[in-house]
Write a protein that holds these residues in place. Sequence first.
Motif, PDB file in Angstrom:
ATOM      1  N   PRO A   1       0.818  -1.224   0.000  1.00  0.00           N
ATOM      2  CA  PRO A   1       0.000   0.000   0.000  1.00  0.00           C
ATOM      3  C   PRO A   1       0.846   1.267   0.000  1.00  0.00           C
ATOM      4  O   PRO A   1       0.523   2.243  -0.677  1.00  0.00           O
ATOM      5  CB  PRO A   1      -0.824  -0.133   1.287  1.00  0.00           C
TER       6      PRO A   1
ATOM      7  N   SER B   1     -13.442  -1.617 -10.774  1.00  0.00           N
ATOM      8  CA  SER B   1     -14.780  -1.474 -10.200  1.00  0.00           C
ATOM      9  C   SER B   1     -15.855  -2.183 -11.026  1.00  0.00           C
ATOM     10  O   SER B   1     -16.913  -2.528 -10.520  1.00  0.00           O
ATOM     11  CB  SER B   1     -15.138   0.006 -10.038  1.00  0.00           C
TER      12      SER B   1
ATOM     13  N   LEU C   1      -5.564  -6.928  -4.046  1.00  0.00           N
ATOM     14  CA  LEU C   1      -6.447  -6.271  -3.083  1.00  0.00           C
ATOM     15  C   LEU C   1      -6.087  -4.798  -2.916  1.00  0.00           C
ATOM     16  O   LEU C   1      -6.967  -3.933  -2.828  1.00  0.00           O
ATOM     17  CB  LEU C   1      -6.376  -6.983  -1.735  1.00  0.00           C
TER      18      LEU C   1
ATOM     19  N   HIS D   1      -8.383  -1.481  -3.803  1.00  0.00           N
ATOM     20  CA  HIS D   1      -8.607  -0.422  -2.811  1.00  0.00           C
ATOM     21  C   HIS D   1      -8.092   0.927  -3.305  1.00  0.00           C
ATOM     22  O   HIS D   1      -8.732   1.964  -3.086  1.00  0.00           O
ATOM     23  CB  HIS D   1      -7.912  -0.784  -1.497  1.00  0.00           C
TER      24      HIS D   1
ATOM     25  N   ASN E   1     -10.549   2.533  -5.483  1.00  0.00           N
ATOM     26  CA  ASN E   1     -11.843   2.746  -4.825  1.00  0.00           C
ATOM     27  C   ASN E   1     -11.605   2.728  -3.315  1.00  0.00           C
ATOM     28  O   ASN E   1     -11.697   1.665  -2.689  1.00  0.00           O
ATOM     29  CB  ASN E   1     -12.838   1.646  -5.223  1.00  0.00           C
ATOM     30  N   ARG E   2     -11.298   3.882  -2.740  1.00  0.00           N
ATOM     31  CA  ARG E   2     -10.814   3.935  -1.361  1.00  0.00           C
ATOM     32  C   ARG E   2     -11.835   3.465  -0.325  1.00  0.00           C
ATOM     33  O   ARG E   2     -11.461   3.131   0.803  1.00  0.00           O
ATOM     34  CB  ARG E   2     -10.340   5.352  -1.027  1.00  0.00           C
ATOM     35  N   ASP E   3     -13.111   3.426  -0.687  1.00  0.00           N
ATOM     36  CA  ASP E   3     -14.106   2.928   0.256  1.00  0.00           C
ATOM     37  C   ASP E   3     -14.215   1.406   0.216  1.00  0.00           C
ATOM     38  O   ASP E   3     -14.907   0.812   1.046  1.00  0.00           O
ATOM     39  CB  ASP E   3     -15.474   3.562  -0.021  1.00  0.00           C
ATOM     40  N   TRP E   4     -13.529   0.760  -0.728  1.00  0.00           N
ATOM     41  CA  TRP E   4     -13.491  -0.697  -0.789  1.00  0.00           C
ATOM     42  C   TRP E   4     -12.270  -1.193  -0.004  1.00  0.00           C
ATOM     43  O   TRP E   4     -11.170  -0.638  -0.119  1.00  0.00           O
ATOM     44  CB  TRP E   4     -13.360  -1.195  -2.226  1.00  0.00           C
ATOM     45  N   LEU E   5     -12.449  -2.209   0.771  1.00  0.00           N
ATOM     46  CA  LEU E   5     -11.348  -2.831   1.521  1.00  0.00           C
ATOM     47  C   LEU E   5     -10.498  -1.810   2.283  1.00  0.00           C
ATOM     48  O   LEU E   5      -9.279  -1.749   2.106  1.00  0.00           O
ATOM     49  CB  LEU E   5     -10.449  -3.633   0.581  1.00  0.00           C
ATOM     50  N   PRO E   6     -11.108  -0.990   3.111  1.00  0.00           N
ATOM     51  CA  PRO E   6     -10.338  -0.003   3.869  1.00  0.00           C
ATOM     52  C   PRO E   6      -9.580  -0.650   5.036  1.00  0.00           C
ATOM     53  O   PRO E   6      -9.811  -0.329   6.218  1.00  0.00           O
ATOM     54  CB  PRO E   6     -11.412   0.970   4.359  1.00  0.00           C
TER      55      PRO E   6
END
Length: 248
Positions: free
Chosen positions: A118, A134, A232, A236, A239-244
């Motif tokens: 990350p 997405s 993963l 993320h 799409n920062r709201d996915w898998l935070p």
Amino acid sequence: MSGVLLFGVGNDPVGYTLLALSVLTAVFTDRGLARHLALIAAGLLIISAVPLNADLSTQHMILMGGALTLAVLVPWLVSRFVYREEVIKFPVNTGRKWPLSAKLYLLGVVALGYLILPVYLIGTGVYQNWPDASEATIFGRLFLGVNAVGIWDELFFICTTFTLLRRHFPDWLANILQAVIFSSFLWEIGYQSWGPLLTFPFALLQGYTFKLTKSLTYVVSVHLIFDFVLFLVLVHAHNRDWLPIFLY
């Protein structure tokens, strides 16, 4: 050096010239080395003939997939049926159980991927070298592409390039040489910015791990676990709201 120029720098004319000179020089110094360098060179030529990126269009995936397949298949076929040798092998079922240390190492790979990827991908912005997953179709293709390239890396750079170079150089030197080409290839795929500081040690570790385990299954497992974390993080990152769940 030809690998660096072909994939890392993108200077094909000089890269091809150095590639030819490397094989030609070996012809006058060590015929056995020349035969094996020619196999590696054939693979590099095939790979360099197609764009290496994360384009997930059907046409590009077929084109790149075909080139990567040939880059492994051609050296193996020539080695086995023209040279009449069994140097290039893909040891899957070795019959050896993985010791506890090997299993713990797999957990360590997960931890390292979680901590490093990350920071690298998002902090540098290189995650944008991969498409937004997405949409369901892109999601599936990205997952397939990341894993397919990961498996191919071990087939070509470890089981083919590293194995052939070990016949002529000390293991440590053969490992460094394959890691240079390995990390150059990954640079063109998308691991840019300070990516080589991550990919070069990873390539070295994969070569050393293969030397210890003599198992394609194990090094592929290591790679796919790392790539799963990579996948993963890419999802993320776009799409920062996915898998935070990541720290960066």
